[in-house]
Design an enzyme around this catalytic site. Sequence first.
Site, mmCIF file in Angstrom:
data_model
loop_
_atom_site.group_PDB
_atom_site.id
_atom_site.type_symbol
_atom_site.label_atom_id
_atom_site.label_comp_id
_atom_site.label_asym_id
_atom_site.label_seq_id
_atom_site.Cartn_x
_atom_site.Cartn_y
_atom_site.Cartn_z
ATOM 1 N N TYR A 101 0.855 -1.192 0.000
ATOM 2 C CA TYR A 101 0.000 0.000 0.000
ATOM 3 C C TYR A 101 0.890 1.241 0.000
ATOM 4 O O TYR A 101 1.896 1.281 0.709
ATOM 5 C CB TYR A 101 -0.879 0.021 1.261
ATOM 6 N N GLU A 189 -3.226 7.561 -4.142
ATOM 7 C CA GLU A 189 -3.156 6.295 -3.402
ATOM 8 C C GLU A 189 -3.070 5.104 -4.351
ATOM 9 O O GLU A 189 -3.771 5.054 -5.351
ATOM 10 C CB GLU A 189 -4.406 6.154 -2.516
#
Length: 379
Positions: A101, A189
């Site tokens: 992530y 993101e």
Amino acid sequence: MDLFEYQGKQYFARFGIPVSPGGIADTVDEAVERAEAAGYPVVVKAQVKVGGRGKAGGIKLAKDPDEVRSAAGAILGMDIRGHTVHRVWVEHASDIAKEYYASFTLDRPAKLHLGMLSASGGVEIEEVAATNPEAIARLHINPCDGLDEETARRWVDSAGLDEEARAQAASLLVRLYRCFVEGDCDLAEINPLILTTEGKVHALDAKVTLDENATFRHPEWEELAGAEIEDPREKMAKEKGLNYIGLEGSVGIIANGAGLAMSTLDVVNQVGGKAANFLDIGGGANADVMTAALEVINADPSVKAILVNIFGGITRVDDVANGVIAALANVEIRSPIVLRLDGTNAEAGRALLAPHLSERVLAEPTMLAAARRAVELAR
Ligand code: GDP
Ligand code: MN
């Protein structure tokens, strides 16, 4: 402004962030064409601005044209948490070894940029933050210093990414940071950021929110915005220059100022109703704006009552009243209207309106009373 995944990936690609080759499709036939171009196996991905598409069945792998047909057929038209899928993104499927992530946002209280990196990607980051917070390596970045390769490298080490992914990940993060800053993002993101079985690091998903205050610097954003609007009410409102957000309830709301519009939503909720929209007409509540606002709300078949909540500050209530009167003459309103007008020149405004009041056009002295009345009428 939130981007669709495919737009986010196109945005990433401009900054040299590796993504899989693919294409966008509105139909099953188009999806097959895109798959042929991307090369099998492919992944067919619902394009909606909401997370958790994978869990909802909006992401499917396909190894041949038949599988693309059935995947695209199932996904197109699907409802994912209230969002209808109109388009799919078809890209060459990756062989995933590891899911990480990575994101950049603004940490407002710290007045710094915040990078978050984790070796436990693929799942929602909120979940990681709740169950295993030490699995997220946080990096505060002073915008004046930026992010260099060396700092990125130390950050990647501290996050515990696999050895073979580290150099590529560090360079990708420097690019993602450039995308975040030069690309004027509020959020950039990647979840998951993957290491493939061939040892390549790339972005498998993209979640990008652009900072609309920077629109003047980005003439190229215009086409992104065009693809965004799907709610016909929002489209109509945008064309009329109104700040409008469609919601699911039955009470149409017009207020001046975003704060008052939000409070109006709260009060409608408090008395047991549900707002059909958020509409802030801003400072200039003249006849044109009021007419446009009433037209947009009137076009929404789920609206059963309209609540106009105006507090005159610089805007004078008598001007607003004239605006409402002119708008009532211009627009054939389907639903009853409840008006709450207060603030500067309220007396004069109410006096102007008095002869126009009826069973369909009512006035209430307070926000609470007006909300109650509108909610009753909407039932
Ligand atoms: P989200 O569920 O909306 O966040 O959509 P993502 O794009 O993150 O995809 C969800 C999950 O689908 C990923 O975490 C992967 O496990 C899987 N997935 C997506 N693309 C691929 C792919 O190219 N190959 C494989 N094997 N799985 C994929
Ligand atoms: Mn994702």
